[in-house]
Each structure stands twice: as structure tokens, then as C-alpha cells.
Design an enzyme around this catalytic site. Sequence first.
Site, PDB file in Angstrom:
ATOM      1  CD1 TRP A 194      26.834 -14.012  35.588  1.00  0.00           C
ATOM      2  CD2 TRP A 194      26.445 -11.743  35.549  1.00  0.00           C
ATOM      3  NE1 TRP A 194      27.053 -13.344  37.022  1.00  0.00           N
ATOM      4  CE2 TRP A 194      26.924 -12.172  36.864  1.00  0.00           C
ATOM      5  CE3 TRP A 194      26.403 -10.588  34.892  1.00  0.00           C
ATOM      6  CZ2 TRP A 194      27.369 -11.241  37.642  1.00  0.00           C
ATOM      7  CZ3 TRP A 194      26.600  -9.691  36.018  1.00  0.00           C
ATOM      8  CH2 TRP A 194      27.199  -9.835  37.132  1.00  0.00           C
ATOM      9  CB  SER A 221      25.607 -11.930  27.487  1.00  0.00           C
ATOM     10  OG  SER A 221      26.618 -11.148  28.372  1.00  0.00           O
ATOM     11  CG  MET A 222      28.426 -16.433  30.706  1.00  0.00           C
ATOM     12  SD  MET A 222      27.986 -16.671  32.337  1.00  0.00           S
ATOM     13  CE  MET A 222      29.154 -18.045  32.934  1.00  0.00           C
ATOM     14  CG  ASP A 261      27.090  -4.319  24.873  1.00  0.00           C
ATOM     15  OD1 ASP A 261      27.392  -4.210  25.984  1.00  0.00           O
ATOM     16  OD2 ASP A 261      27.061  -5.634  24.512  1.00  0.00           O
ATOM     17  CG  HIS A 275      25.042  -6.608  27.291  1.00  0.00           C
ATOM     18  ND1 HIS A 275      25.918  -7.140  26.401  1.00  0.00           N
ATOM     19  CD2 HIS A 275      24.951  -7.608  27.989  1.00  0.00           C
ATOM     20  CE1 HIS A 275      26.300  -8.236  26.857  1.00  0.00           C
ATOM     21  NE2 HIS A 275      25.460  -8.594  27.796  1.00  0.00           N
TER      22      HIS A 275
END
Length: 276
Positions: free
Chosen positions: A32, A98-99, A227, A256
Site C-alpha cells: 500500500w 507490506s500489506m 523500517d 520499509h
Amino acid sequence: MPYITNKREKETVDIFYEDYGEGQPVILIHGWPLSSKAWEQQRWKIIEEGYRCISYDRRGFGRSSAPWDSYDYSTLASDLAELINQLDLKDAVLVGFSMGGGEVVRYLTDFGSDKIAKAALISSIIPLVKQKDDNPDGVPEEDIQGILDALQSNRVAFLNDFHKNFYNYEDNKDTVKIQNLGYDFNIASSASPRATIQAAIAWADTDFRSELKNVTVPTLIVHGDADNIVPIETAGNQAAKGIKDNTFKVVKDGPHGLNLTHANELNTYLIDFLKS
């Protein structure tokens, strides 16, 4: 352009995907608020090493349909399941950034591992982002609410600055250029405003801790120790404790967005894992 269609009781959603190469299928699930374009530095390497690389745009992002509702993780995992079924994939490797780690775990929870050989969680939100009494290292709820409020009041202004923190820009100007930030802004700002908010609620609120037991395939976990979006203490460290068969790689000074800043390091970890 190639699409698969997920027909559910109240909606029909078209999911855009790209499919290159031959060999064992590797499915890339983006984070995202971007699209499958974020995998640029991984896609070519995966194909070059002899794998079939499939990447797709999450509903509401990129070139996929953007329904008003239905951004919970079980629905998102159903899109992934349709992709796997309609392309008749077997022995696949799921790679979630991530997401996208949420789709990996929820797919294994809802659909099992019969068609899945391995999984990888890159800078993943798994198992829990939000700070709670029993998750003190998570992101404070007021910070998450601040993100949601900013998205609602002036989404494009928020997105204009978001990726500086995503990449720890001031520390990584050798690999992240101002053009990279502009490219990401163009992708993120073009996504559905509704999807951007609803997807953020999904990754912020979903607690996957009880689902880690469902990750029964060999799993690669890669997380940066710098991150600032999803701290390693609430994500990678906990995922490594909760997933039995895992290989955990910590990227020193990795932000990240280490898929760009530390692309070579990530690619090495990923290819080694695929070949192991």
C-alpha cells in the site's frame, strides 16, 4: 491486457495481472498505496533466474476494478485465489510486500496450502501493525488515525510526503532519487481514494497473530531494522517467532521500501530461497 474476474454475490471485480517467464510460478503481491509496478527491481531478476513471475494490481489500485466496498482481507485473498485457480497454478510461491503479506497469510488460512510451495513476507505488516496492550511495539492508534484523517482531508498532500518516510529518503539519496518519489506519487495518487482509505483500515486493524499457525509452508521473512512504517519489532520479529518453518533475514539500515533501496540484497535473499 490480461484480467481475471472475481464474481462474488454482490460484485464483479476485474483484476489486472502481468505474467512473464516460465517455470515455477512466483506471485508478487504489492504493498500500500502502490501497484504491481513497485516490483520492477524484483520482476526481471525472478524471470532471469528461470521462474514464471506473475504480479497483479490489488482491487482499487493500478489497473484493477475499484469497488466502493469489500477491502477486507478475506475478500482480497479471494482475488488471489481466483488468480491461482483461473491460471491453473500449482506449486506456487506467494511473495507479499507490506500489506501484501496479509493476502499471503489470509490465503493460507482461507484456502490452504495445496497449491502453494513456499511463501515470502517482505517488509510485511504480519502479524499486527497497531499498538495494543499485548503489542506494545506497534504503531500507536493515534498515529494510524492521523493517517486516515489525512487521507480523508487531503489524500494527495499526504501521499506527496509519504514515500520520503517509506524509503528513509534522507539516508538513501544514493539509491532513491527525487524521480522515484515522483513515480510513486503518480502511482499512489491514481489509486481509488476510497480503496486507499479502506485498504489502510484493513492493514491497520487486522490481527493475524492467531493465523500464523496456518503458515505451514517454508517461509522467507525479510525486514529492515530501520523500517519507520512497520517497525521490525511489531512485524518481522514476531512473524519469525510465530511461523514455524521460516528463514529470517534482517536488512541492516533497511527502510520499509527496501525493495528499491536494498534491491540487490533482497533479490539475493529471494532467489536463494526460491532455489533452496
